[in-house]
Write a protein that holds these residues in place. Structure first.
Motif, short mmCIF file in Angstrom:
data_model
loop_
_atom_site.label_atom_id
_atom_site.label_comp_id
_atom_site.label_asym_id
_atom_site.label_seq_id
_atom_site.Cartn_x
_atom_site.Cartn_y
_atom_site.Cartn_z
N PRO A 147 0.80 -1.23 0.00
CA PRO A 147 0.00 0.00 0.00
C PRO A 147 0.83 1.27 0.00
CG PRO A 147 -0.92 -1.62 1.51
CD PRO A 147 0.37 -2.19 1.02
N ASN A 148 1.94 1.31 0.78
CA ASN A 148 2.75 2.53 0.88
C ASN A 148 3.96 2.50 -0.04
OD1 ASN A 148 1.06 3.59 2.88
ND2 ASN A 148 2.13 2.42 4.47
N GLN A 149 3.98 1.51 -0.93
CA GLN A 149 5.13 1.37 -1.82
C GLN A 149 4.72 1.70 -3.25
OE1 GLN A 149 6.78 -2.54 -1.92
NE2 GLN A 149 8.34 -2.04 -3.41
N ARG A 150 5.41 2.63 -3.85
CA ARG A 150 5.08 3.03 -5.21
C ARG A 150 5.72 2.05 -6.19
NH1 ARG A 150 6.09 9.14 -6.73
NH2 ARG A 150 4.42 9.29 -5.16
N ALA A 151 4.94 1.57 -7.14
CA ALA A 151 5.46 0.63 -8.12
C ALA A 151 6.52 1.32 -8.97
CB ALA A 151 4.33 0.12 -9.02
N PRO A 152 7.61 0.62 -9.30
CA PRO A 152 8.65 1.23 -10.13
C PRO A 152 8.12 1.49 -11.53
CG PRO A 152 9.04 -1.13 -9.90
CD PRO A 152 7.93 -0.78 -8.97
N PRO A 153 8.58 2.55 -12.16
CA PRO A 153 8.10 2.84 -13.52
C PRO A 153 8.56 1.75 -14.48
CG PRO A 153 10.00 4.20 -12.99
CD PRO A 153 9.61 3.49 -11.72
N PRO A 154 7.76 1.45 -15.49
CA PRO A 154 8.17 0.42 -16.46
C PRO A 154 9.40 0.86 -17.23
CG PRO A 154 6.25 1.64 -17.26
CD PRO A 154 6.48 2.08 -15.84
N ALA A 155 10.19 -0.13 -17.62
CA ALA A 155 11.40 0.17 -18.38
C ALA A 155 11.02 0.83 -19.70
CB ALA A 155 12.19 -1.10 -18.63
N GLN A 156 11.74 1.84 -20.07
CA GLN A 156 11.46 2.57 -21.29
C GLN A 156 12.36 2.08 -22.42
OE1 GLN A 156 8.96 4.89 -21.65
NE2 GLN A 156 8.37 4.25 -19.60
N HIS A 157 11.76 1.62 -23.49
CA HIS A 157 12.52 1.19 -24.65
C HIS A 157 12.17 2.11 -25.81
CE1 HIS A 157 13.70 -2.49 -22.60
NE2 HIS A 157 12.44 -2.66 -22.26
N PRO A 158 13.14 2.54 -26.55
CA PRO A 158 12.83 3.41 -27.69
C PRO A 158 11.91 2.68 -28.67
CG PRO A 158 15.09 2.59 -27.81
CD PRO A 158 14.57 2.23 -26.46
N GLU A 159 10.84 3.37 -29.09
CA GLU A 159 9.89 2.75 -30.01
C GLU A 159 10.49 2.71 -31.41
OE1 GLU A 159 5.11 2.88 -31.02
OE2 GLU A 159 6.08 4.61 -30.09
N VAL A 160 10.19 1.64 -32.10
CA VAL A 160 10.75 1.44 -33.44
C VAL A 160 9.61 1.10 -34.40
CG1 VAL A 160 12.28 0.01 -34.86
CG2 VAL A 160 12.97 0.64 -32.54
N PHE A 161 9.61 1.77 -35.55
CA PHE A 161 8.69 1.41 -36.63
C PHE A 161 9.32 0.28 -37.44
CE2 PHE A 161 7.68 1.64 -41.15
CZ PHE A 161 6.30 1.62 -41.14
N THR A 162 8.52 -0.74 -37.73
CA THR A 162 9.02 -1.90 -38.48
C THR A 162 8.09 -2.21 -39.64
OG1 THR A 162 10.14 -2.91 -36.58
CG2 THR A 162 9.50 -4.39 -38.35
N ARG A 163 8.68 -2.59 -40.75
CA ARG A 163 7.93 -3.11 -41.89
C ARG A 163 8.56 -4.44 -42.28
NH1 ARG A 163 8.41 0.85 -45.33
NH2 ARG A 163 6.49 1.92 -44.69
N LEU A 164 7.76 -5.51 -42.25
CA LEU A 164 8.23 -6.84 -42.61
C LEU A 164 7.69 -7.23 -43.97
CD1 LEU A 164 7.77 -8.88 -39.28
CD2 LEU A 164 9.82 -7.68 -40.09
N TRP A 165 8.57 -7.77 -44.81
CA TRP A 165 8.17 -8.32 -46.11
C TRP A 165 8.36 -9.83 -46.02
CZ3 TRP A 165 5.84 -5.28 -49.61
CH2 TRP A 165 6.02 -3.91 -49.50
N ILE A 166 7.24 -10.55 -46.01
CA ILE A 166 7.24 -11.99 -45.79
C ILE A 166 6.94 -12.71 -47.11
CG2 ILE A 166 6.12 -13.89 -44.54
CD1 ILE A 166 5.44 -11.79 -42.35
N TYR A 167 7.71 -13.75 -47.39
CA TYR A 167 7.53 -14.55 -48.60
C TYR A 167 7.12 -15.96 -48.20
CZ TYR A 167 8.74 -17.40 -52.68
OH TYR A 167 8.70 -18.30 -53.71
N SER A 168 6.11 -16.49 -48.86
CA SER A 168 5.71 -17.88 -48.67
C SER A 168 5.63 -18.58 -50.03
CB SER A 168 4.34 -17.96 -47.98
OG SER A 168 3.88 -19.30 -47.93
N HIS A 169 5.95 -19.87 -50.04
CA HIS A 169 5.83 -20.64 -51.28
C HIS A 169 4.43 -20.53 -51.84
CE1 HIS A 169 5.12 -24.34 -53.67
NE2 HIS A 169 6.36 -24.14 -54.08
#
Length: 299
Positions: A147-169
């Motif tokens: 109750p009297n303990q503040r939760a630690p802030p979540p780890a901050q990771h730099p956000e990354v935009f991703t584009r995946l090009w997937i090939y299937s037979h």
């Protein structure tokens, strides 16, 4: 074993599943005609034309409550390859109580379990039982702070935009096509999927969402599937003379995710007009991808 033997095992498992999950909302067949054709094939002692082309596809919906946790809605989606059970079925699991990384790990571990213990035998019930026994390992509750303990802030990771090009037979299966559309929507991804032979999938959005999408897709049964190319662009930063810092939405080339068809042709209607695909990519400013996929410049 022959196709008739495999079909007989499939029909026997379907009948068992119907008895185990009698409620209409527990077991849903996505293509009832496929079940009827399978039964006709087995009871007619096979056909010189081979097994029916339509494959059984169904979903099992269950409420599971791991010890000490809230009840969760779990959906097990399954599609039978013609050679099942000599090869594994295509099984995907959707669970309301799991985050992306937990669900990805669950898919990986379930696939490994079925490969080690069930190959050559029907295994859908084994998959459901495994989920009931192991779901708690992937949905571990987080401890609340005192109750009297503040939760630690979540780890901050730099956000990354991703584009995946997937090939299937190839991409033919209706369940796979449905999953690709549903998962992209669920994960907030944009892009497109081109079914047929070959199959092409492009997804774009946050890196975490793209990685989650790939983790789900790659564990399905494929003749060949791979990431042909990926783009990763860090977001944020400060505005400079070149303009504002890039954001997730400013980097997107697509407004939504769609299944794109380009004049299907061929004996099975499974070949697309690649010229139309090139123009589609060109309109998005992505024409250079065409040569990467097919080794020739588009026109």
């Amino acid at each position: 074993m022959s196709y008739l033997d495999w079909a007989g095992s499939q029909l026997a498992e379907i009948e068992l599943l119907c008895s185990m999950f009698p409620a209409q909302d527990e077991l849903q067949f996505l293509d009832p005609l496929a079940i009827a054709l399978l039964r006709s094939y087995v009871e007619g002692s096979g056909s010189k034309d081979g097994p029916p082309a339509s494959r059984p596809q169904f979903e099992i919906k269950q409420k599971m409550q791991p010890t000490g946790m809230d009840e969760m809605d779990v959906i097990v989606a399954c599609a039978y390859p013609s050679e099942y059970p000599s090869v594994l079925p295509e099984i995907t699991v959707r669970c309301s109580g799991l985050n992306r990384s937990q669900q990805s790990q669950l898919h990986s571990d379930l696939g490994a379990y079925l490969s080690e213990t069930c190959l050559g035998e029907v295994c859908v019930l084994s998959a459901v039982d495994w989920l009931k026994d192991h779901l708690h390992l992937y949905a571990c509750p987080t401890s609340a702070p005192a109750p009297n303990q503040r939760a630690p802030p979540p780890a901050q990771h730099p956000e990354v935009f991703t584009r995946l090009w997937i090939y299937s037979h190839h991409i033919y299966n209706k369940v796979k096509r449905k999953n690709i559309l549903e998962w992209s929507k669920e994960l907030g991804l944009t892009g497109f999927s081109m079914p047929g032979k070959p199959g092409v999938v492009c997804v774009e959005g946050s890196q975490d969402a793209c990685e989650d999408f790939w983790a789900r897709v790659k564990v399905l049964t494929w003749k060949k599937i791979m990431i042909r190319h990926r783009e990763d662009i860090p977001l944020g930063g400060q505005e400079d003379d070149s303009g504002p810092a890039p954001t997730l939405d400013s980097l997107r080339k697509f407004n939504h995710f769609e299944e794109a068809m380009f004049d299907p042709h061929g004996n099975r209607g499974n070949h697309m007009d690649l010229g139309q695909l090139y123009h589609y990519l060109n309109e998005k400013g992505l024409s250079d991808v065409f040569q990467m996929y097919f080794g020739v410049e588009g026109r």
